[in-house]
Write a protein that holds these residues in place. Structure first.
Motif, PDB file in Angstrom:
ATOM      1  N   GLU A   1       0.841  -1.198   0.000  1.00 56.31           N
ATOM      2  CA  GLU A   1       0.000   0.000   0.000  1.00 56.31           C
ATOM      3  C   GLU A   1       0.879   1.253   0.000  1.00 56.31           C
ATOM      4  O   GLU A   1       1.728   1.423   0.877  1.00 56.31           O
TER       5      GLU A   1
ATOM      6  N   GLN B   1       0.071   4.411   0.552  1.00 55.99           N
ATOM      7  CA  GLN B   1      -0.170   5.416   1.597  1.00 55.99           C
ATOM      8  C   GLN B   1       0.466   4.993   2.918  1.00 55.99           C
ATOM      9  O   GLN B   1       0.661   3.806   3.167  1.00 55.99           O
TER      10      GLN B   1
ATOM     11  N   VAL C   1       4.313   0.165  -5.456  1.00 57.04           N
ATOM     12  CA  VAL C   1       4.675  -0.820  -6.485  1.00 57.04           C
ATOM     13  C   VAL C   1       5.128  -0.075  -7.734  1.00 57.04           C
ATOM     14  O   VAL C   1       4.455   0.847  -8.206  1.00 57.04           O
TER      15      VAL C   1
HETATM   16  P1  AMP Z   1      -9.426   1.659  -2.890  1.00 59.48           P
HETATM   17  O1  AMP Z   1      -9.483   2.976  -3.630  1.00 59.48           O
HETATM   18  O2  AMP Z   1     -10.105   1.660  -1.535  1.00 59.48           O
HETATM   19  O3  AMP Z   1      -9.840   0.494  -3.734  1.00 59.48           O
HETATM   20  O4  AMP Z   1      -7.889   1.429  -2.569  1.00 59.48           O
HETATM   21  C1  AMP Z   1      -6.882   1.374  -3.540  1.00 59.48           C
HETATM   22  C2  AMP Z   1      -5.554   1.571  -2.823  1.00 59.48           C
HETATM   23  O5  AMP Z   1      -4.470   1.310  -3.730  1.00 59.48           O
HETATM   24  C3  AMP Z   1      -5.341   3.000  -2.306  1.00 59.48           C
HETATM   25  O6  AMP Z   1      -5.181   2.937  -0.909  1.00 59.48           O
HETATM   26  C4  AMP Z   1      -4.057   3.454  -3.006  1.00 59.48           C
HETATM   27  O7  AMP Z   1      -3.232   4.208  -2.153  1.00 59.48           O
HETATM   28  C5  AMP Z   1      -3.378   2.147  -3.378  1.00 59.48           C
HETATM   29  N1  AMP Z   1      -2.417   2.258  -4.496  1.00 59.48           N
HETATM   30  C6  AMP Z   1      -2.599   2.875  -5.681  1.00 59.48           C
HETATM   31  N2  AMP Z   1      -1.489   2.753  -6.491  1.00 59.48           N
HETATM   32  C7  AMP Z   1      -0.577   2.023  -5.798  1.00 59.48           C
HETATM   33  C8  AMP Z   1       0.772   1.532  -6.063  1.00 59.48           C
HETATM   34  N3  AMP Z   1       1.395   1.753  -7.230  1.00 59.48           N
HETATM   35  N4  AMP Z   1       1.395   0.816  -5.094  1.00 59.48           N
HETATM   36  C9  AMP Z   1       0.780   0.556  -3.919  1.00 59.48           C
HETATM   37  N5  AMP Z   1      -0.473   0.988  -3.620  1.00 59.48           N
HETATM   38  C10 AMP Z   1      -1.156   1.704  -4.521  1.00 59.48           C
END
Ligand code: AMP
Ligand code: FAD
Length: 478
Positions: free
Chosen positions: A211, A213, A245
């Protein structure tokens, strides 16, 4: 001459199909354009929610939770079973049958309500004309008095982690593996990532969530999010925050994931990768430029509180417009729009929107978090009660979690309710009702709750707001 309808809905997900049914109930001549082709290559109604979202994920969550309970908790309850084993193909086909029953049910409801299902891709042209292109590429045009755009959302894809439909999948692909991978990486520890990660962990996979964040579940009340992280990690989910990632590569039937955290760059190999980084509104080719429908800066169809677009007689609802991407939010908007088209005074109370994460324990909330009320400078008070002190939770052998209620000190109104624990999704209902009816915390404290039930935890949390909880040691608060 083109067929003429009072209402044409584009999109037959929980927003669109509910709008169509309510419009038909109100005597409006209604059609719904839907293009979904399901796993069995058949046209289907129900959208993301029924086909690849809410329902199939909950079917797998249910099967796998029972599997886990049978393996780890039956013994404590005085039940000895022999070897408990998995039949993954059966689990998947049970899930598929539930999807088939429910999507077929929507088709029956359309018939029952006299709604025409126009199978194919809809496109809004000028003057509320809707072009429908069927699977064979044949087009026709219908004329609508009113158009409801309900084209939903699709998973966000990362160009650095291209999907291959088997080893690297989106949320839909992760509902269909017929054997248990030994390791699964999930990008995104949001609601969908946690639910799908839980499914495969329970089946026996090693699951790692990456994640970006630094805060776990930032939209959830802090105390609840902390408890959730502790519970999920205890179960064996590995949750790495502040971890971005960067890419993935499929090699020799596995996937190498590269990611960056505070310690630098890393690579790790997994059997499968689930990309669960959120969803985007689906507006591709939905409105011709001459239809003149405006999008907002985030690419959502721009609407006001009544889901009216900038074009009179054209509405948009569900995931394709602002607000949380939740099935019940879209359905309520569908009802509101249909009723307003029929001349009624309907509205949606966006302040009272239930949210649930269907993990175990479940996480459920409505209204403002403690962090929000604090930052808004509201004079508030918190009442809380742990399930460890609930007789019913003890009897169930399921005591992780708590109920937390936040009240406005000036008028005793419920500002928010936050639950983590057994059946939190169902328990949330009483707080939603309380907020909808403008009940006070004292009203909840005054309401008799059956004993022994999990709902007593909400009663006790309300009592604890001013130090009156019976089953925990608390002091009278000022
Ligand atoms: P949601 O919007 O609740 O489905 O959560 C999607 C999650 O994916 C969010 O908390 C983003 O911070 C996370 N996220 C988006 N892109 C990446 C990435 N490249 N690597 C890790 N986490 C990511
Ligand atoms: P959708 O369900 O996406 O439906 C849109 C429909 O429009 C689709 O059927 C699509 O084929 C059709 N369409 C698009 N463009 C056209 C066109 N041009 N012509 C014809 N048809 C078109 N939400 C919850 O509330 N609870 C949950 O537990 C939950 N779990 C989820 C689990 C997963 C794995 C996922 C992916 C989502 C989950 N959601 C959940 C979110 C929920 O599925 C969505 O919020 C909901 O489906 C949105 O409804 P909608 O009708 O706006 O859009």
């Amino acid at each position: 001459m083109a067929d003429v309808y009072d209402v044409v809905v584009i999109g037959g997900g929980p927003a669109g199909y509910v709008a169509a049914i309510r419009a038909a109930q109100l005597g409006l001549k209604t059609a719904c354009v839907e293009k979904w082709i399901n796993k069995q290559d058949k046209p289907a109604l129900g959208g993301t929610c029924l086909n690849v979202g809410c329902i199939p994920s909950k079917a797998l969550l249910e099967s796998t939770e029972l599997y886990e309970t049978a393996r780890h908790n039956f013994f404590d309850l005085g039940i000895n079973v022999g070897d408990v084993s998995l039949d993954v193909p059966k689990m998947i086909s049970r899930k598929d049958q539930i999807v088939k029953d429910l999507t077929g049910g929507v088709a029956m409801l359309f018939k029952h309500n006299g709604i025409d299902w126009l199978q194919g891709e809809g496109k809004l042209l000028a003057d509320k004309q809707v072009q429908v292109t069927d699977q064979k590429g044949k087009t026709s045009v219908v004329q609508a008095g009113n158009v409801i755009l309900a084209t939903g959302s699709v998973p966000i894809e990362l160009s650095a982690t291209p999907l291959d439909g088997d080893i690297v999948v989106d949320s839909a692909g992760a509902l269909d593996w017929e054997s248990v991978p030994s390791s699964v990486c999930v990008i995104g520890a949001g609601v969908i990532g946690l639910e799908l990660g839980s499914v495969w962990r329970r089946m026996g996979s090693e699951v790692v969530l990456l994640e970006a964040q630094d805060t776990f579940l930032p939209m959830v009340d802090g105390a609840v999010a902390k408890e959730a992280k502790r519970a999920f990690e205890k179960q064996g989910l590995s949750i790495l925050l502040s971890t971005r990632v960067m890419g993935s590569e499929v090699k020799k039937g596995q996937v190498v994931v590269s990611y960056h955290d505070s310690e630098g760059d890393h690579e790790r190999t997994f059997d499968k990768l689930i990309v669960a980084v959120g969803r985007r509104a689906y507006t591709d080719n939905v409105c011709a430029s001459e239809a003149d429908v405006q999008l907002d800066e985030r690419g959502l169809i721009h609407v006001n509180e009544y889901c009216e677009t900038n074009v009179p007689g054209v509405f948009a609802i569900g995931d394709v417009v602002r607000g949380p991407m939740l099935a019940h939010k879209g359905s309520e908007e569908g009802v509101m729009v249909a009723e307003r088209i029929a001349g009624e005074h309907a509205s949606v109370n966006y302040d009272v929107m239930p949210n649930v994460i269907y993990t175990h324990p479940e996480v459920a909330w409505v209204g403002k978090t403690e962090e929000q009320v604090k930052s808004e400078g509201i004079d508030y008070q918190v009442g809380s009660f742990p399930f460890a002190a609930s007789g019913r939770a003890k009897a169930k052998g399921d005591t992780t979690g708590l109920v937390k209620i936040i009240r406005d000190k000036s008028n005793d109104r419920v500002l928010g309710a936050h639950l983590i624990g057994p059946s939190a999704s169902e328990l949330l209902g009483q707080s939603v009702l309380a907020m909808e009816f403008d009940a006070t915390v004292e009203d909840i404290a005054h309401t008799i709750h059956a004993h022994p039930t999990l709902s007593e935890a909400m009663h006790e949390a309300a009592l604890s707001a001013d130090g009156r909880a019976i089953h925990i040691g608390n002091r009278k608060r000022k």
